[in-house]
Design an enzyme around this catalytic site. Structure first.
Site: not given
Length: 268
Positions: A49, A60, A172
């Site tokens: 990734e 994040d 995911y």
């Protein structure tokens, strides 16, 4: 069959699960990113990734935010990342996904993005802030680019079913609410979500967020098809930046050792 599908099928036939490291493209620079990808493959990575740096990455945590800032200081952009993937394809066929925010892709131009991604050998994309149902235009331009969707512990059954029907390559599964970041203890609440997804699809499911130790990877591999590790690897990169530019081989080896420990099947 694409490279991501082939990787999961091969691993399943071998009774194994995927190890998927996340690297921020351009951190510490694009040359080192290329070497880190190749080292990760040698150390047991099955899929890579690559993060697209963004100034305000909502999903994040601080570790990956700092990596994005370092990358942006190097003026890393999509054009440079596509060139990096094109160079990597001369040396490896490991599946590569780009993970980034929709604004960057929209600004680049959806058609141009998909066309260039497929040309250089990108296998899939993960776009955390592009909701399911609003991605039709991106899908319309894609011929063989996997669009990986995210689910979490608070995703409704209706959305789980929709994600199961529309995610390609893999799904995911976000292990815990919040932002990315290494955690001391890994929540296994996501297992319930994965059990529900199995009722809807045979698409592989990989778990990310909070996975930072070999034992975390083993735990995830006991119920999912893959484990994704980002912040722990980025932290190792950050801890060894002082080795550059004089000791590039040592820098790569230090990061590679961690990747090998996490994968549990070091090929280095």
């Amino acid at each position: 069959m694409g490279r991501i599908d082939s990787a999961f099928k091969r691993l399943k036939s071998e009774g194994q699960q995927a190890f998927i490291p996340f690297l921020m493209a351009g951190d510490p620079n694009l040359e080192m990113t290329k070497e880190l990808v190749l080292e990760a493959q040698r150390r047991g990575a099955d899929i890579i990734e690559l993060g697209i740096p963004y100034s305000t990455p909502l999903a994040d945590g601080p570790t990956i935010q700092r990596a994005a800032k370092r990358s942006l200081k190097n003026k890393t952009n999509l054009t440079a990342i596509f060139s990096l993937v094109e160079e990597l394809r001369e040396e490896t066929q490991i599946p590569i996904l780009l993970m980034g925010y929709y604004n960057l892709i929209f600004s680049y131009g959806l058609e141009n993005f998909v066309k260039e991604a497929e040309r250089v050998g990108v296998d899939g994309v993960i776009i955390p802030d592009l909701p399911l149902g609003e991605d039709q235009e991106l899908r319309a331009y894609s011929n063989n680019l996997d669009i990986v969707l995210l689910v979490a512990t608070n995703t409704t059954d209706r959305r789980l079913k929709a994600a199961a029907q529309n995610s390609s390559g893999f799904i995911y599964a976000v292990s815990t609410p919040g932002v990315t970041g290494a955690r001391e203890d890994l929540s296994l609440e996501i297992k319930k979500v994965i059990d529900k997804l199995r009722e809807y699809t045979g698409t592989p499911i990989a778990v990310g967020f909070g996975i930072s130790k070999p034992e975390h990877v083993k735990d995830v591999h006991s119920f999912a098809d893959g484990a994704i590790v980002g912040s722990a690897i980025i932290k190792k990169i950050e801890e060894n930046l002082a080795l550059l530019p004089d000791s590039e081989e040592e820098f790569i080896a230090k990061v590679g050792e961690l990747i090998g420990e996490l994968s549990g099947r070091d090929k280095g």
